[in-house]
Scaffold this active site. Structure first.
Site, PDB file in Angstrom:
ATOM      1  N   LYS A 301      43.799  39.680  17.780  1.00 60.41           N
ATOM      2  CA  LYS A 301      43.645  38.266  18.100  1.00 60.41           C
ATOM      3  C   LYS A 301      43.450  37.528  16.783  1.00 60.41           C
ATOM      4  O   LYS A 301      42.595  37.931  15.985  1.00 60.41           O
ATOM      5  CB  LYS A 301      42.404  38.095  18.974  1.00 60.41           C
ATOM      6  CG  LYS A 301      42.677  37.347  20.233  1.00 60.41           C
ATOM      7  CD  LYS A 301      41.545  37.433  21.204  1.00 60.41           C
ATOM      8  CE  LYS A 301      41.742  36.340  22.243  1.00 60.41           C
ATOM      9  NZ  LYS A 301      40.984  36.526  23.443  1.00 60.41           N
ATOM     10  N   GLU A 388      35.409  37.132  39.447  1.00 58.09           N
ATOM     11  CA  GLU A 388      34.582  36.155  40.147  1.00 58.09           C
ATOM     12  C   GLU A 388      34.187  36.639  41.546  1.00 58.09           C
ATOM     13  O   GLU A 388      33.057  36.405  41.995  1.00 58.09           O
ATOM     14  CB  GLU A 388      35.321  34.811  40.245  1.00 58.09           C
ATOM     15  CG  GLU A 388      35.440  34.065  38.920  1.00 58.09           C
ATOM     16  CD  GLU A 388      36.527  34.572  37.997  1.00 58.09           C
ATOM     17  OE1 GLU A 388      37.321  35.444  38.427  1.00 58.09           O
ATOM     18  OE2 GLU A 388      36.611  34.106  36.852  1.00 58.09           O
ATOM     19  N   ARG A 416      38.500  31.252  43.522  1.00 64.76           N
ATOM     20  CA  ARG A 416      38.948  32.607  43.815  1.00 64.76           C
ATOM     21  C   ARG A 416      37.947  33.357  44.687  1.00 64.76           C
ATOM     22  O   ARG A 416      38.311  34.267  45.431  1.00 64.76           O
ATOM     23  CB  ARG A 416      39.134  33.327  42.480  1.00 64.76           C
ATOM     24  CG  ARG A 416      39.490  34.735  42.641  1.00 64.76           C
ATOM     25  CD  ARG A 416      40.116  35.274  41.425  1.00 64.76           C
ATOM     26  NE  ARG A 416      41.412  34.683  41.178  1.00 64.76           N
ATOM     27  CZ  ARG A 416      42.128  34.947  40.105  1.00 64.76           C
ATOM     28  NH1 ARG A 416      41.667  35.746  39.185  1.00 64.76           N
ATOM     29  NH2 ARG A 416      43.321  34.390  39.954  1.00 64.76           N
TER      30      ARG A 416
HETATM   31  C1  LIG Z   1      40.043  33.571  37.099  1.00 67.59           C
HETATM   32  C2  LIG Z   1      39.769  33.252  35.658  1.00 67.59           C
HETATM   33  N1  LIG Z   1      38.541  33.453  35.136  1.00 67.59           N
HETATM   34  C3  LIG Z   1      38.297  33.155  33.849  1.00 67.59           C
HETATM   35  C4  LIG Z   1      39.275  32.653  33.050  1.00 67.59           C
HETATM   36  C5  LIG Z   1      38.969  32.233  31.636  1.00 67.59           C
HETATM   37  N2  LIG Z   1      39.763  33.029  30.672  1.00 67.59           N
HETATM   38  C6  LIG Z   1      40.875  32.545  30.109  1.00 67.59           C
HETATM   39  S1  LIG Z   1      41.602  33.624  29.068  1.00 67.59           S
HETATM   40  C7  LIG Z   1      40.386  34.748  29.304  1.00 67.59           C
HETATM   41  C8  LIG Z   1      40.403  36.046  28.569  1.00 67.59           C
HETATM   42  C9  LIG Z   1      41.731  36.698  28.627  1.00 67.59           C
HETATM   43  O1  LIG Z   1      41.682  37.889  27.920  1.00 67.59           O
HETATM   44  P1  LIG Z   1      42.972  38.785  27.854  1.00 67.59           P
HETATM   45  O2  LIG Z   1      43.659  38.777  29.176  1.00 67.59           O
HETATM   46  O3  LIG Z   1      42.593  40.100  27.310  1.00 67.59           O
HETATM   47  O4  LIG Z   1      43.921  37.985  26.869  1.00 67.59           O
HETATM   48  P2  LIG Z   1      43.703  37.626  25.327  1.00 67.59           P
HETATM   49  O5  LIG Z   1      43.239  36.211  25.276  1.00 67.59           O
HETATM   50  O6  LIG Z   1      42.690  38.566  24.768  1.00 67.59           O
HETATM   51  O7  LIG Z   1      45.026  37.784  24.714  1.00 67.59           O
HETATM   52  C10 LIG Z   1      39.426  34.268  30.214  1.00 67.59           C
HETATM   53  C11 LIG Z   1      38.209  34.989  30.629  1.00 67.59           C
HETATM   54  C12 LIG Z   1      40.535  32.445  33.633  1.00 67.59           C
HETATM   55  N3  LIG Z   1      41.552  31.918  32.932  1.00 67.59           N
HETATM   56  N4  LIG Z   1      40.756  32.754  34.914  1.00 67.59           N
END
Ligand SMILES: Cc1ncc(C[n+]2csc(CCOP(=O)(O)OP(=O)(O)O)c2C)c(N)n1
Length: 661
Positions: A301, A388, A416
């Site tokens: 990242k 969630e 959700r």
């Molecule tokens: C249902 C839901 N809960 C929380 C989030 C907030 N959120 C956005 S991106 C993310 C982390 C994503 O991590 P990953 O899938 O590993 O992708 P990366 O950003 O590390 O590439 C979170 C928790 C969301 N988008 N949707």
């Protein structure tokens, strides 16, 4: 000096470049991401991590025929740059500009929209099933992060993949981070895979194997045919139940060798997700596979930007920053605290006094402010991952054993867990405290993140106590009050800076179901208007009242505080006394607070006309600021004044009327 980026505006252009040229293009795209987002901000870190992946995907596959389904889709900026949106890239997340997520209406290359996590595998599998039914040959590629695997839906999808289709390409983009550091057994498991010498050796063998062939489709087909022998090495081990490959995880499990293989998919990895030639070869290989396959790539990242590498959480998504140093502007002196921080600090204060209190976040320790509890009392803090539904039921379970969980989840993400709220919390009348952050707009994220439906989806459920503070001090009082109520409680408050009201050292109890009247009628002989301003709209009501009073109206402002139970007496009293009642809410009109007032007036035979101000029955787009959208849709002081005057046929208002209710 001319750049490859200047020549690239569509996937065909990507295909024309050689792999070394594409490697240069990757560097240019990184510069464009870093410089292009500096002014307005955005999801910089995740996008810097998928530059090579996005290029390799477009080199090998052909959208829009082939489908890329991105989980969350906050990491699609490079994909947007490569699919005809390069010239608009610097408008991203701004008014009239590109959306920050994949959007079907924005481009034919965005086959599935998202914003919430965990949906990509299901959507991609649906596409694969549809393709198989219609007998066509599109490649369906699903790109999901390691944190997506903390989400139940991802596993529901994986449970179905091998039974549903033979052609499915999953790319697990593993950077070990969610927004914060990824949590839970799955992240530990992935770590074991990454560090397992056996799989590293197999991945190396694969790399050496594909390197022997000249690039190209035909070569990869040959590779695939020769794969018979290779396959044994690649997957045979995974299918043999050998517990020694992944050591005991210390949690009572030995870890199946390769989870994905146990679920009927082939596993290939771990692969360096920044090695473009290798990614291209791997995608070529994946294209020829006649089995569902998961390719596990390792990325960083923030790759290519020192500041982002050092602070992955901050650079996951941020506002403006300095493109050279990564520094972010200091908060202006006098800026009120964020609501989320007031929430987190209040939970700490309350937890110090009440040992039953624990705090819970679903992968959003900073975004919700629960990080304050994590820091102060780590043993009372739970991060359940992007889960969630599980988080809500987990909290319900805690309640049955006497704990008082405070669950902080954004309003939009809480959607959700609706069935869990209904079935596990409300039906059993368990006193979970829900702090619903981002209730209102999340302007630059747009419709996936706007939290404007929760009053409607909660006030129909029995046992619910639902509140909305008009300022941060009231928020603290409401959280405290919620921890003393023996019912499920829900507190909605907006994103960002609070109102600048001093927060008392210790929160006070407030009377459940009791409204406040910050401004009473003056009986000055003017037309009587009762402004019922809920939550942050109370300030709009107060400002509109000042203008109306200056123009001779007699205005009362009510802060309802509770949408359930509502203060029936206050609503009736001010409703009857007024010539016009106006409700203001940062929520959709349909089913919201204004609707509740209409229901109440109808039951009490209050016949005063009601004007309702709130969001219309449509999905609200993204914009640079919340104020722009509030002005556009009429949730403004000017529109409130104009609506009141229009009602009375008063022509002194020059503001254009917005909104019909
Ligand atoms: C249902 C839901 N809960 C929380 C989030 C907030 N959120 C956005 S991106 C993310 C982390 C994503 O991590 P990953 O899938 O590993 O992708 P990366 O950003 O590390 O590439 C979170 C928790 C969301 N988008 N949707």
């Amino acid at each position: 000096m001319s750049r490859y980026l200047d020549m690239v505006d569509s996937p065909e252009h990507v295909k024309k470049l050689t792999v070394p040229q594409l490697q240069e293009l990757a560097g240019e795209i990184r510069t464009e991401l870093i410089e292009g987002l500096a002014k307005g901000g955005g999801h910089l870190g995740p996008n810097l991590g998928v530059v090579e992946l996005s290029i390799a995907l477009h080199k090998v596959f052909t959208t829009p025929k082939d489908k890329f389904v991105w989980d969350v889709s906050h990491q699609v900026y490079v994909h947007k740059i490569l699919t005809g949106r390069k010239n608009r890239f610097r408008t991203i997340r701004q008014t009239g500009g590109l959306n920050g997520f994949a959007l079907r209406t924005e481009s034919e290359h965005d086959c599935f929209g998202a914003g919430h996590a965990g949906t990509a595998l299901s959507a991609a599998l649906g596409m694969a099933a549809a393709r198989d039914r219609r007998g066509t040959d599109e490649n369906i590629v699903c790109i999901f992060g390691d944190a997506a695997l903390t989400n139940g839906i991802s596993f529901e999808a994986m449970n179905n993949i091998a039974h549903t289709t033979k052609k499915f390409i999953g790319i697990l983009n593993d950077n070990e981070w969610s927004i914060a550091k990824n949590v839970g057994a799955i992240s530990g498991y992935l770590n074991k895979l990454i560090t397992n010498p056996r799989y590293n050796q197999l991945a190396k063998d694969f790399e050496n194997f594909v390197r022997r062939f000249p690039k190209g489709d035909l070569a990869m087909k040959l590779a695939h045919r020769a794969e018979g022998g290779f396959k044994g090495a690649l997957t045979g081990v995974g299918l043999k139940p050998t517990t020694s490959l992944v050591e005991s995880d210390g949690r009572g499990g030995h870890g199946s060798p390769v989870l994905f293989e146990e679920m009927g998919m082939r596993y290939l990895g771990p692969i360096d997700g920044h090695n473009l030639p290798l990614l291209v070869s791997t995608m070529e290989f994946a294209k020829t596979c006649d089995h569902p396959i998961v390719i596990h790539i390792l990325t960083q990242k923030g790759k290519g930007f020192e500041a982002a590498l050092k602070q992955p959480e901050k650079f996951h998504g941020l506002g403006p920053y300095n493109a050279s140093t990564g520094e972010t502007p200091a908060t202006k002196p006098g800026t009120p605290p964020n609501y989320q921080d007031v929430m987190g600090q209040t939970v700490v204060k309350l937890a110090q006094k009440n040992h039953a209190i624990v705090g819970l976040t679903a992968a959003m320790p900073s975004g919700t402010g629960m990080k304050h509890l994590e820091k102060a009392m780590p043993e009372r803090y739970y991060d359940v991952g992007i889960a969630e539904e599980h988080g809500v039921i987990f909290a319900a379970g805690m309640c049955t054993m006497g704990l008082r969980p405070i669950v902080a989840i954004y309003s939009s993400f809480l959607q959700r867990a609706y069935d869990c709220i209904h079935h596990d919390v409300c039906l059993q009348d368990l006193p979970v405290v829900f702090c619903m952050d981002r209730a209102g707009l999340s302007a630059n994220d747009g419709p996936t993140h706007h939290g404007i439906f929760d009053i409607a989806y909660l006030r129909c459920l029995p046992n619910v106590v639902a509140m909305a503070p008009a300022n941060e001090d009231e928020l603290a009082d409401m959280i405290y009050t919620a921890t003393t109520v023996n019912h499920p409680t829900f507190i909605r408050y907006p994103r960002g800076a609070a109102e600048g009201v001093p927060v008392k050292a210790l929160p006070q109890l407030i009377e459940v179901g009791k409204a406040l009247v910050p401004q009473d009628f003056a009986d000055n002989g003017g037309r009587k208007v009762a402004l019922f301003g809920l939550g942050p709209m109370n300030l709009i009501a107060i400002k509109a009242a000042a203008q109306l009073v200056a123009d001779g109206y007699d205005v009362a402002v009510i802060n309802p505080r509770f949408t359930k139970p509502m203060d029936a007496a206050a609503h009736e009293c001010y409703g009857r006394a007024a010539d016009l009642a106006v409700t203001l809410e940062d929520h959709v009109l349909m089913g919201g607070y204004g609707s509740a007032v209409l229901e109440l007036f109808s039951e009490m035979a209050v016949t005063t006309p009601v004007v309702r101000i709130g969001w219309p029955d449509q999905f609200i787009e993204h914009a640079t600021t919340q104020d722009e959208l509030r002005n556009k849709y009429g949730l403004s002081v000017e529109n409130t004044v104009a609506k009141v005057k229009a009602h009375f046929g008063d022509t002194t208002s020059t503001a254009k009327l917005v909104g019909g209710a």
